[in-house]
Design a protein around this motif. Structure first.
Motif, PDB file in Angstrom:
ATOM      1  N   ALA A  69       0.800  -1.228   0.000  1.00  0.00           N
ATOM      2  CA  ALA A  69       0.000   0.000   0.000  1.00  0.00           C
ATOM      3  C   ALA A  69       0.832   1.277   0.000  1.00  0.00           C
ATOM      4  CB  ALA A  69      -0.939   0.001   1.206  1.00  0.00           C
ATOM      5  N   ASP A  70       2.148   1.150   0.106  1.00  0.00           N
ATOM      6  CA  ASP A  70       3.007   2.334   0.073  1.00  0.00           C
ATOM      7  C   ASP A  70       3.875   2.369  -1.180  1.00  0.00           C
ATOM      8  OD1 ASP A  70       4.615   0.185   0.688  1.00  0.00           O
ATOM      9  OD2 ASP A  70       5.719   1.190   2.298  1.00  0.00           O
ATOM     10  N   CYS A  71       3.459   1.660  -2.216  1.00  0.00           N
ATOM     11  CA  CYS A  71       4.272   1.615  -3.438  1.00  0.00           C
ATOM     12  C   CYS A  71       4.320   2.979  -4.125  1.00  0.00           C
ATOM     13  CB  CYS A  71       3.725   0.563  -4.396  1.00  0.00           C
ATOM     14  SG  CYS A  71       4.758   0.325  -5.856  1.00  0.00           S
ATOM     15  N   LEU A  72       3.200   3.693  -4.126  1.00  0.00           N
ATOM     16  CA  LEU A  72       3.169   5.027  -4.730  1.00  0.00           C
ATOM     17  C   LEU A  72       3.401   6.074  -3.649  1.00  0.00           C
ATOM     18  CD1 LEU A  72       0.215   4.907  -7.299  1.00  0.00           C
ATOM     19  CD2 LEU A  72       2.624   4.324  -7.606  1.00  0.00           C
ATOM     20  N   GLU A  73       4.345   6.952  -3.879  1.00  0.00           N
ATOM     21  CA  GLU A  73       4.633   8.010  -2.911  1.00  0.00           C
ATOM     22  C   GLU A  73       3.543   9.074  -2.939  1.00  0.00           C
ATOM     23  OE1 GLU A  73       7.565  10.492  -5.965  1.00  0.00           O
ATOM     24  OE2 GLU A  73       8.378   9.524  -4.179  1.00  0.00           O
ATOM     25  N   ALA A  74       3.559   9.940  -1.958  1.00  0.00           N
ATOM     26  CA  ALA A  74       2.575  11.022  -1.894  1.00  0.00           C
ATOM     27  C   ALA A  74       2.838  12.031  -3.015  1.00  0.00           C
ATOM     28  CB  ALA A  74       2.645  11.709  -0.534  1.00  0.00           C
ATOM     29  N   THR A  75       1.811  12.281  -3.820  1.00  0.00           N
ATOM     30  CA  THR A  75       1.916  13.228  -4.935  1.00  0.00           C
ATOM     31  C   THR A  75       0.602  13.989  -5.059  1.00  0.00           C
ATOM     32  OG1 THR A  75       1.045  11.676  -6.584  1.00  0.00           O
ATOM     33  CG2 THR A  75       3.430  11.655  -6.220  1.00  0.00           C
ATOM     34  N   ASP A  76       0.570  14.925  -5.994  1.00  0.00           N
ATOM     35  CA  ASP A  76      -0.689  15.593  -6.309  1.00  0.00           C
ATOM     36  C   ASP A  76      -1.627  14.608  -7.001  1.00  0.00           C
ATOM     37  OD1 ASP A  76      -0.543  16.086  -9.456  1.00  0.00           O
ATOM     38  OD2 ASP A  76       1.443  16.513  -8.630  1.00  0.00           O
TER      39      ASP A  76
END
Length: 210
Positions: free
Chosen positions: A86-93
């Motif tokens: 669940a943390d594969c994608l980093e925080a982005t817009d």
């Protein structure tokens, strides 16, 4: 009858050329045959135009969230397939999160599910809302149910790794704000909030319905 007598050195050159041609033909033929056999073998195993589909959902008789063993987890209630990591994608817009989700493929994020770019997406507002547990469970940080679906994630069997406190949905905000806001789920307190699209929020991709 006309007889042509070639000099000795010319005869040697002619014989040499014939010999070289014979050697070239002798060694080229087996190589060509082997190459053709190899080419046929490859085409037999991987025919041109074959489409490899992503693995489907998996089920058992006891759990709501079933680990498929290929980097995905099936929600047997919604039939959605979630990324286990669940943390594969980093925080982005918001826009970047949508693009990044669509780029995921087998080999990324611990996946071995034969998925291709375009198979994955951000979940809708309704789909992230379906993650929230019944209020009577009083689950906190994160506000998710466990693998069985009958208890809280933090105290039960955990079906995903790297849970973050917030995630984008693909659904834009209310009509008057649709251009600059989208819904995001906040798992630290269990709410789905209309959030400014430039905000840095994590992405948790899904595939499957709708």
């Amino acid at each position: 009858m006309l007889h042509i007598r070639l000099p000795g050195f010319a005869i040697k050159i002619l014989y040499g050329a014939v010999f070289i041609f014979f050697l070239a033909f002798t060694f080229t033929l087996p190589v060509s045959v082997q190459a053709r056999k190899h080419r046929n073998y490859i085409n037999t195993q991987h025919p041109v135009g074959t489409v490899v589909k992503a693995s489907g959902p998996c089920f058992n008789n006891s759990d709501r969230y079933v680990d498929c063993g290929n980097g995905t987890v099936t929600d047997t209630v919604t039939r959605l397939i979630w990324l286990k990591k669940a943390d594969c994608l980093e925080a982005t817009d918001w826009a970047t999160a949508n693009y990044k989700a669509a780029e995921i493929k087998s080999g990324d994020c611990n996946l071995s599910d034969n998925s291709s770019p375009g198979d994955w997406r951000l979940p809708t507002k309704d789909e992230v809302t379906a993650l929230l547990p019944p209020s009577n469970l009083n689950c906190t940080n994160p506000t998710l149910v466990d693998q069985e679906g009958s208890g809280c994630f933090a105290q039960g069997t955990q079906w995903a790794t790297g849970i973050q406190f917030n995630y984008w949905s693909s659904t834009t905000g209310p009509y008057q704000e649709a251009g600059n806001s989208a819904w995001a789920i906040f798992l630290n307190f269990g709410g789905v909030i209309n959030t400014s699209k430039p905000s840095l929020v994590y992405g948790w991709p899904v595939r499957g319905t709708p």
